[in-house]
Design an enzyme around this catalytic site. Structure first.
Site, PDB file in Angstrom:
ATOM      1  N   GLU A  48      38.248  50.268  99.335  1.00  0.00           N
ATOM      2  CA  GLU A  48      38.311  51.735  99.231  1.00  0.00           C
ATOM      3  C   GLU A  48      38.071  52.394 100.591  1.00  0.00           C
ATOM      4  O   GLU A  48      38.727  53.360 100.950  1.00  0.00           O
ATOM      5  CB  GLU A  48      37.281  52.252  98.220  1.00  0.00           C
ATOM      6  N   CYS A  78      58.082  60.199  85.871  1.00  0.00           N
ATOM      7  CA  CYS A  78      56.636  60.434  85.756  1.00  0.00           C
ATOM      8  C   CYS A  78      56.182  60.389  84.291  1.00  0.00           C
ATOM      9  O   CYS A  78      56.779  61.045  83.433  1.00  0.00           O
ATOM     10  CB  CYS A  78      56.308  61.797  86.368  1.00  0.00           C
TER      11      CYS A  78
HETATM   12 FE1  SF4 Z   1      54.703  64.205  87.490  1.00  0.00          FE
HETATM   13 FE2  SF4 Z   1      54.372  66.805  87.658  1.00  0.00          FE
HETATM   14 FE3  SF4 Z   1      54.030  65.290  89.813  1.00  0.00          FE
HETATM   15 FE4  SF4 Z   1      56.461  65.724  88.806  1.00  0.00          FE
HETATM   16  S1  SF4 Z   1      55.117  67.237  89.715  1.00  0.00           S
HETATM   17  S2  SF4 Z   1      55.664  63.773  89.493  1.00  0.00           S
HETATM   18  S3  SF4 Z   1      56.044  65.750  86.628  1.00  0.00           S
HETATM   19  S4  SF4 Z   1      52.804  65.259  87.948  1.00  0.00           S
END
Ligand code: SF4
Length: 357
Positions: free
Chosen positions: A41, A210
Site C-alpha cells: 500500500e 461499469c
Molecule cells: Fe461507472 Fe459512473 Fe464511473 Fe461511469 S462515471 S465508470 S458509470 S462510476
C-alpha cells in the site's frame, strides 16, 4: 427500491465484478499478512503497479518481516527505495516498522483506527490494510476511489474543503457491504480501487463496462469528467539548484546527507547551491586550480509534485584536494546503491562515470 437496498446492490455488484474482472493475481493479494499488505500500500501510493512489483520483491527478499525492516540501517532502506520517489514514504516506512516493533510487539494493530496512528499511514491506507487483512468494515478514499464515489453519487461539493471531505467519508461508509464481511470487505475495497484504475478513469471513463452504471448519477447527467470537484489548484514553483559533482582521482564522489526535512530529506546528494556564485565560491576552494578540470554539464529539469527543480550540474575532477569538504564523505560507485540517492542524482552520477552527456 429503498435507499438501503440500492446501497446493498452497489456493494454486491462491486464485489461480484471484482471477483470476475478485477486484479486478483498481484503478489500482495496472495496474503493477508499486514506487513506485506502495508508495504504494498505504501509503495503503491503515487507509483504504478508495474514499477512496484520489482521493488516489492526486493524489499521482501531483504526484509522478510517487520522486525528485519525495523532493525535495518536507514541508509539501507533509503538505498533500496532509490528510484521510487517520494522519499518521505521510505523514512516513514522505517519509522513505522520501528514503532510496530517497539509499541505493538512486532504485530500490526488490527483496526483502522489504531493503524492510522502509525507514521505514514493515513486514514485511507489504514482502511485498506484493515479491510484486506482483518475484513474490518471501514471505507477507503484514495484518489481513484474518490473519483468513483463522487461520480456514482453525483457528489459535486468542493473537495478542497475538509468538511466536504468528511461528508464523503460518511457516504463512503454507508455504501460498505453489510454481510459476509470476511469475503466481501477485501473484494469490495479492491473492487473500488480496480474500478478507479481501469474503468472510471479521469478522462473518458468506460461506463458501459461499469458494474454500477445503473446507479451512477454522473452517467445520468452525462458529466462524469467534472468529478471530483476541486477548486483550489496546486501552485507550482520553480527553483534553481546548482550541483557540484566533485570527483577525486580514485573516482569517488563527495556526497552529503540532505537536511532532515524538505526535498530529498535525509538522502545522500552532491553539494547543492541556490546560485551560481555560491557554487563557484565552493569550487574555488578545491585543490590546485591548475590541476583540476571543471566541466559544466547540460542543465535539466526534475519535476516534483509542487515544484520544478532546474538542475545545473558542474563536474570538478582531477586534483580536488582529496580531504574532507565539510559535512559528508567520499563514496565510490560501488557504494552508491547502498545509500539512498535521489533518482536524478543517481542517473547523473552514473552518466558522469560513463561520460554519457
Ligand atoms: Fe461507472 Fe459512473 Fe464511473 Fe461511469 S462515471 S465508470 S458509470 S462510476
Amino acid at each position: 427500491m429503498s435507499v438501503f437496498a440500492e446501497e446493498a446492490r452497489i456493494a454486491e455488484r462491486v464485489v461480484a465484478w471484482q471477483a470476475r474482472h478485477g486484479r486478483n493475481h498481484l503478489p500482495w493479494q496472495q496474503t493477508r499478512d499486514p506487513y506485506r499488505v502495508w508495504l504494498s500500500e505504501i509503495m503503491l501510493q503515487q507509483t504504478q503497479v508495474s514499477t512496484v512489483l520489482d521493488y516489492y520483491a526486493r524489499f521482501l527478499a531483504r526484509f522478510p518481516d517487520v522486525t528485519a525492516l525495523a532493525n535495518a540501517p536507514q541508509d539501507e532502506v533509503m538505498g533500496l527505495w532509490s528510484g521510487l520517489g517520494y522519499y518521505s514514504r521510505a523514512r516513514n516506512l522505517h519509522r513505522c516498522a520501528q514503532q510496530v516493533v517497539a509499541e505493538h510487539g512486532g504485530a500490526f494493530p488490527r483496526t483502522a483506527e489504531v493503524l492510522a496512528t502509525l507514521p505514514g499511514i493515513g486514514r485511507s491506507t489504514a482502511g485498506a490494510i484493515a479491510a484486506f487483512c482483518f475484513s474490518e468494515r471501514v471505507p477507503i478514499l484514495d484518489a481513484n476511489v474518490r473519483r468513483v464515489l463522487t461520480r456514482l453519487l453525483g457528489f459535486d461539493k468542493d473537495m478542497a474543503s475538509a468538511a466536504n471531505e468528511r461528508l464523503l467519508w460518511g457516504l463512503a461508509e454507508s455504501l460498505l457491504p453489510s454481510q459476509d464481511l470476511g469475503y466481501a470487505m477485501p473484494r469490495y475495497t479492491q473492487g473500488l480501487m480496480d474500478l478507479g484504475a481501469s474503468i472510471c478513469t479521469p478522462r473518458a471513463p468506460r461506463c458501459s463496462a461499469c458494474p454500477v452504471m445503473e446507479s451512477c448519477q454522473a452517467l445520468k447527467d452525462g458529466d462524469a469528467e467534472r468529478y471530483p470537484v476541486r477548486t483550489r489548484k496546486l501552485t507550482r514553483r520553480a527553483e534553481s539548484w546548482h550541483l557540484a559533482i566533485v570527483r577525486d582521482e580514485r573516482g569517488r564522489v563527495w556526497l552529503q546527507r540532505r537536511p532532515p526535512t524538505g526535498i530529498w530529506a535525509g538522502m545522500h546528494c552532491v553539494p547543492v547551491f541556490s546560485d551560481d556564485a555560491a557554487c563557484a565560491a565552493f569550487v574555488a576552494g578545491l585543490g590546485d586550480p591548475s590541476q583540476r578540470v571543471l566541466e559544466e554539464l547540460p542543465p535539466f529539469v526534475h519535476v516534483l509534485t509542487h515544484r520544478d527543480l532546474h538542475l545545473h550540474p558542474v563536474l570538478i575532477s582531477g586534483d580536488v584536494g582529496g580531504g574532507a569538504l565539510g559535512e559528508g564523505e567520499w563514496l565510490g560507485q560501488d557504494q552508491w546503491p547502498s545509500v539512498g540517492l535521489p533518482a536524478p542524482i543517481r542517473k547523473l552520477l552514473d552518466a558522469t562515470q560513463a561520460r554519457l552527456w
